[in-house]
Design a protein around this motif. Structure first.
Motif, short mmCIF file in Angstrom:
data_model
loop_
_atom_site.label_atom_id
_atom_site.label_comp_id
_atom_site.label_asym_id
_atom_site.label_seq_id
_atom_site.Cartn_x
_atom_site.Cartn_y
_atom_site.Cartn_z
N THR A 1 18.75 71.22 -43.34
CA THR A 1 19.06 69.81 -43.05
C THR A 1 18.08 68.89 -43.79
O THR A 1 18.47 67.88 -44.37
CB THR A 1 18.97 69.55 -41.54
OG1 THR A 1 19.83 70.46 -40.85
CG2 THR A 1 19.39 68.13 -41.21
N SER A 2 16.81 69.27 -43.74
CA SER A 2 15.77 68.47 -44.42
C SER A 2 15.98 68.47 -45.93
O SER A 2 15.82 67.45 -46.60
CB SER A 2 14.40 69.04 -44.06
OG SER A 2 13.39 68.37 -44.77
N THR B 1 16.85 73.66 -39.63
CA THR B 1 16.02 72.46 -39.83
C THR B 1 15.63 72.29 -41.29
O THR B 1 15.67 71.18 -41.84
CB THR B 1 14.74 72.58 -38.98
OG1 THR B 1 15.11 72.79 -37.62
CG2 THR B 1 13.90 71.32 -39.07
N THR B 2 15.28 73.43 -41.94
CA THR B 2 14.87 73.38 -43.36
C THR B 2 16.03 72.92 -44.24
O THR B 2 15.87 72.08 -45.14
CB THR B 2 14.40 74.78 -43.81
OG1 THR B 2 13.34 75.20 -42.96
CG2 THR B 2 13.90 74.74 -45.24
N SER C 1 16.80 78.44 -36.03
CA SER C 1 16.54 77.01 -35.85
C SER C 1 15.70 76.45 -36.99
O SER C 1 15.96 75.36 -37.51
CB SER C 1 15.82 76.77 -34.52
OG SER C 1 16.62 77.16 -33.45
N ASN C 2 14.68 77.24 -37.40
CA ASN C 2 13.83 76.82 -38.52
C ASN C 2 14.63 76.71 -39.81
O ASN C 2 14.46 75.78 -40.62
CB ASN C 2 12.67 77.80 -38.71
CG ASN C 2 11.67 77.71 -37.60
OD1 ASN C 2 11.61 76.69 -36.90
ND2 ASN C 2 10.87 78.75 -37.39
N LYS D 1 24.59 77.82 -38.47
CA LYS D 1 24.95 77.25 -37.16
C LYS D 1 25.88 78.19 -36.38
O LYS D 1 25.76 78.34 -35.17
CB LYS D 1 25.61 75.89 -37.35
CG LYS D 1 24.61 74.78 -37.69
CD LYS D 1 25.31 73.44 -37.84
CE LYS D 1 24.30 72.33 -38.12
NZ LYS D 1 24.98 71.01 -38.30
#
Length: 1009
Positions: free
Chosen positions: A599-600, A596-597, A592-593, A409
């Protein structure tokens, strides 16, 4: 035609449906339609004409087809229903026009398919079909209909004012006189052509018959008479020789008969010995036949004795077999009884305690359940330990991924972004430059194409111009020659002292000379070619001017190379900016990917922990359940009773329970097998005892048969001996030596009858031929047969027969040829008569063809019709005008008025006043309607007029009404009047009142009074 019912809606001032019952309205003959000006009175006539002809001439002119202006402003459709009669047929027509809207909202006004019914049956349901049927039944046009039957405003005086040729054309149409004009001429021409063809065909038939002259017929008759005389002489000679031949033939036949009979008698003598032998055979056969029955009886007895002996041996053999079978069955019976006793003892030893066996089976189930639950208990304990380890590992992974997420981030926030406004502006500049460059390229391409096309067109024009000049020279030369030819032809007819038709001079010093004539077709062909080339030159000149104007319109061109250079610079700058933007976008997309990964992943790890904790809780719960279920099964096992199978000190295990259970189950199986074997043996024993009884019965029956057969055989032998003795005595008495000799002497039935017949035939023939021989010898007497004379007569008669045959053939051919030639002559004579008759018809038709040429006969008929109509109209005009006016027709078929009060002065109808014009037009229309028949068959019963009464004074008005009432009464015609004149209402008792429309509220309405 007679109207019955009319329904109107949406037409002119009629917004809502209005219905008119003509049966009630016309019940008194004369009726009226009254109302204020503009109330819709004339629309009733419009509706009737519209329903029949799909036209409204009053509002659109005779050629108008646009129905849209006649639509009521408050309606979406025009609908008219009209019912009327033509003769005995009832017609119903329903027409409708409707407003429609397209998908774009454009208004259309289209006709719905009309419907025509005749006597209740639909006969047409399309515009074309309805129009065809109306034309078929009416036979007159809408114009003629509005001049003679229904007279709307503006049409009343049209027939009066028509010129002669137009008037004759109208009369020809409405009275169906066309069939006497062109159709009649065509029919005459057709018949004339048929007659010409028939005459030509008959002449060809006469030519095809060949020679049938009188000389040929006389020659054939002479030859026939000569051959007939020869034939008569030959027949006379033939008859003399035939008489001699028949006498000699009779003697010859008698000698041939004698020879035949002698021959037959010799043949009979040759077979006489053989016939004697056959007689002896027949005699022996007849004697042997009488002994044959006795021999056959003995053979039957002997055969029966042998058969019964054989049956006796067979029965004795069967008896022995049954006795042996009985002994075997008794032995089997004893063995089965012994076996059943042994099985009964074994059953007592193998008896099982089923209570103990049931307890063992239950104990097996409890022990297996305990073993299963114990294994599941161990597995649940191991699963609980494994889940606790997994939960600890998942907590460690969550801590690691959380720290990595914070780091990604921070990196994303530190990235720099490219301004997209600069890229957009640059892209727009590049697009504008490309557009400008494309326009300039297109201008260059168009200019090059136009310049090339201009060059080709100029070359083409030069070639066409050359051809035009050459052709023009040829045309001028040919025209000059043609003019000189005309001058020469004119000069040939000029005489000295006579005026020249060209210059008028009487002296002709230099006459035109003869030159070579020209072909006018070639001249015309060259003129046509010249005109075509001239048109082509004009077209090419126009094309050249057009191409030049287009080149001028393109104008000046910009520098394309400089535009291309500017475009390349801008595109390279845009490419650099987009590469930077793409690099930043890729890095941003990767971060961003990754975020996202992570976080998932964290979310999935937390879900896994929750799932594992839930599974752990479930495993602990299952451990407690398994322990409880094991204790319960142990309690059930302790309650079972085994009756000292196990010692009290021995622990009950699954292995010991299975061992004891297997022992008891094996004993049970052995017990059941022994029981089944015992039951089977008892069934077999029962069957054997039943068989023993059957065998004993069979033995008894066989013994009885043996006794019976022995007695029968004894009787047969005794009878055989008696009959044998009788046969031996008969053989010696009949002259035979043995039985075999008797049998040998027997003949077959066919042979016996054949021999008998042969013997009879021989004896009969011998007597017959001896008798015939004696008769022939008596008949011969002292006559002899001369063979040489016989051969001479025979050959001579054969030659005569050949000559006769040839003569008959020749005579037959001559008769046939003579008959054929005479028939051809008769047929030709008949054909000539037919040609003569056809020629007379041909002359008549040629005369008729001349008479009917140029529509003379049609004009004659139309003039006669017009004269009669004028005569009828004149009578009514005299009555109305008290004898003042007469109506006549001049040589041009125009109407003229004769004023009897003014020395029979004649004047044209155009000089009449308004009232006088109305009266003359009325009497003409009435006379025309009285003569009119639709399609020449159906008489009109209806007449309608719509104007003119306002021009009459009260006296004339009374006279007109009287005439109309008289017509309605005498001729049974329904006459309708449309008017706004109030005085007429009093004189016409049956009428329609039409109330005018009130704008925005209600349309016109109709009321019957």
């Amino acid at each position: 035609m007679k109207p019955i019912k009319l329904e109107i809606s949406g037409l002119q001032s009629f917004s809502k449906k209005q219905v008119i019952d003509f049966n009630e309205l016309t019940s008194l003959g004369l009726f009226g339609i009254f109302g204020e000006t503009g109330s819709g009175k004339s629309t009733i006539l419009d509706a009737m004409i519209f329903s029949i002809f799909d036209k409204i001439p009053r509002t659109m002119g005779n050629n108008g087809n646009g129905i849209r202006p006649c639509l009521n402003q408050d309606s979406d459709s025009i609908q008219v229903y009209f019912k009327f009669s033509l003769g005995e047929d009832i017609f119903e027509i329903d027409r409708c026009y409707k407003k429609k809207y397209s998908r774009k909202g454009e208004e259309k006004f289209e006709q719905v398919n009309p419907i025509l019914k005749i006597n209740g049956d639909i006969v047409a349901d399309t515009v074309t079909n309805v129009q065809t049927k109306i034309k078929e039944h009416f036979g007159i046009s809408v114009n003629d209909f509005t001049r003679s039957v229904v007279l709307p405003q503006g049409k009343f005086s049209e027939f009066l004012k028509l010129k002669g040729s137009e008037k004759m054309s109208m009369l020809e149409n409405i009275f169906d006189l066309e069939k006497y004009g062109k159709k009649m001429s065509e029919k005459i021409t057709s018949r004339l052509n048929n007659i010409n063809e028939n005459i030509s065909s008959l002449e060809n038939q006469i030519k095809g018959k060949g020679d049938f002259s009188l000389e040929l017929i006389n020659s054939l008759k002479s030859n026939l008479e000569l051959r007939s005389a020869e034939h008569i002489e030959l027949i006379s000679e033939k008859e003399d020789l035939t008489t001699q031949f028949l006498e000699l033939k009779e003697i010859k036949n008698i000698f041939e008969k004698l020879e035949l009979y002698n021959s037959e008698i010799l043949k009979l003598e040759e077979i006489k010995d053989k016939i004697s032998e056959e007689k002896e055979k027949v005699s022996k056969h007849e004697v042997a036949t009488s002994l044959k029955t006795l021999i056959e009886e003995l053979d039957l007895l002997e055969k029966e004795i042998l058969e019964n002996s054989s049956d006796l041996k067979s029965i004795e053999s069967s008896l022995n077999k049954e006795s042996e079978l009985l002994n075997l069955e008794k032995i089997a019976e004893e063995n089965l009884e012994s076996k059943i006793e042994n099985i009964t003892l074994q059953l007592l030893e193998k008896k099982v305690d089923y209570d103990v066996l049931d307890s063992l089976r239950k104990a097996e189930g409890h022990l297996k359940t305990i073993e299963l639950k114990d294994r599941l208990l161990k597995e649940s304990f191991e699963s609980k330990s494994k889940i606790e380890i997994e939960i600890s590992s998942l907590h460690e992974k969550i801590q690691k991924n959380s720290s990595q997420l914070e780091c990604e981030k921070k990196t994303l926030k530190s990235l720099t972004k490219i301004d997209s406004t600069e890229i957009t502006t640059l892209e727009k500049d590049i697009s504008d430059t490309k557009t400008k460059l494309g326009v300039e390229n297109e201008k260059v391409s168009n200019r090059l194409a136009l310049e090339k096309e201009l060059e080709i067109t100029l070359v083409e024009r030069e070639a066409v111009d050359f051809k035009f000049s050459s052709t023009n020279e040829v045309v001028l030369e040919l025209q000059k020659q043609n003019l000189e030819n005309h001058a020469f032809e004119l000069a040939q007819h000029l005489k000295h002292g006579e005026n020249c038709p060209v210059c008028g001079s009487k002296d002709h010093p230099n006459l035109a000379k003869d030159i070579q004539s020209i072909d006018l077709d070639i001249l015309q062909e060259n003129i046509d070619r010249k005109n075509i080339l001239e048109k082509k030159l004009i077209e090419l000149d126009s094309k050249i001017e057009f191409i030049k104007s287009r080149i001028t319109a393109i104008g000046s061109l910009e520098d394309i190379d400089s535009l291309n250079k500017i475009l390349i610079e801008k595109e390279s700058c845009l490419k650099a900016l987009k590469e930077k933007e793409n690099h930043a976008a890729v890095k941003e997309r990767e971060l961003s990917n990754s975020i996202t990964t992570l976080t998932s992943t964290l979310s999935n790890l937390e879900e896994n922990i929750k799932h594992r904790e839930s599974t752990l809780k479930s495993s602990v719960q299952k451990l407690e359940e398994y322990k409880s279920e094991i204790a319960e099964e142990m309690q059930k096992l302790s309650l079972l009773k085994f009756k000292n199978i196990f010692d009290n000190s021995e622990e009950i295990s699954l292995e010991s329970v299975l061992r004891e259970k297997n022992i008891l189950e094996n004993m049970e199986r052995e017990y059941r097998a022994l029981t089944s074997s015992k039951e089977e043996s008892e069934l077999k024993l029962k069957a054997i005892k039943s068989n023993i009884l059957l065998i004993l019965n069979t033995i008894q029956e066989l013994k009885l048969k043996v006794v019976t057969l022995e007695e029968k055989i004894s009787n047969l032998k005794s009878n055989f001996e008696v009959k044998s003795k009788h046969l031996n005595e008969s053989i010696s008495s009949k002259g035979f030596n043995s039985k075999d000799e008797i049998l040998f002497s027997l003949l077959s039935e066919n042979l016996y009858h054949s021999l008998k017949e042969r013997i009879s035939t021989f004896e009969n023939n011998l007597i017959k031929y001896n008798h015939l021989k004696d008769e022939v010898i008596s008949e011969i007497g002292g006559r002899e047969f001369n063979s040489e004379r016989w051969e001479y007569l025979k050959s001579t008669l054969e030659e005569i027969a050949k000559k006769e045959s040839y003569l008959i053939k020749e005579i037959t051919e001559l008769k046939s040829d003579l008959a054929r030639i005479e028939l051809l002559a008769e047929e030709a004579s008949q054909l000539l008569k037919e040609i003569e008759a056809l020629t007379l018809k041909q002359d008549d038709l040629l005369l008729l063809q001349k008479r009917f040429k140029g529509r003379k006969f049609v004009n004659f008929l139309a003039r006669k019709r017009l004269d009669y109509i004028t005569y009828e109209a004149s009578k009514r005009l005299q009555k109305i005008t008290r004898g003042r006016y007469l109506l006549k027709v001049d040589n041009s078929c125009d109407f003229i008025i004769v004023d009897t009060f003014n020395s029979n002065h004649s004047r044209e109808c155009s000089t009449l006043s308004g009232g006088e014009t109305f009266i003359v037009s009325l009497v003409l229309a009435l006379a025309l309607s009285g003569q009119l028949q639709l399609k020449g068959k159906i008489q009109l019963e209806f007449f309608f007029l719509d104007e003119g009464f306002g021009t009459l004074d009260s006296i004339l008005l009374d006279r007109v009404i009287e005439i109309l009432e008289e017509i309605g009464w005498k001729e049974k015609m329904k006459i309708g009047i449309i008017s706004h004149v109030e005085d007429l209402k009093i004189r016409i008792p049956r009428r329609l009142e039409v109330s005018p429309a009130i704008p925005g509220e209600i349309g016109s309405t109709i009321k019957l009074i």
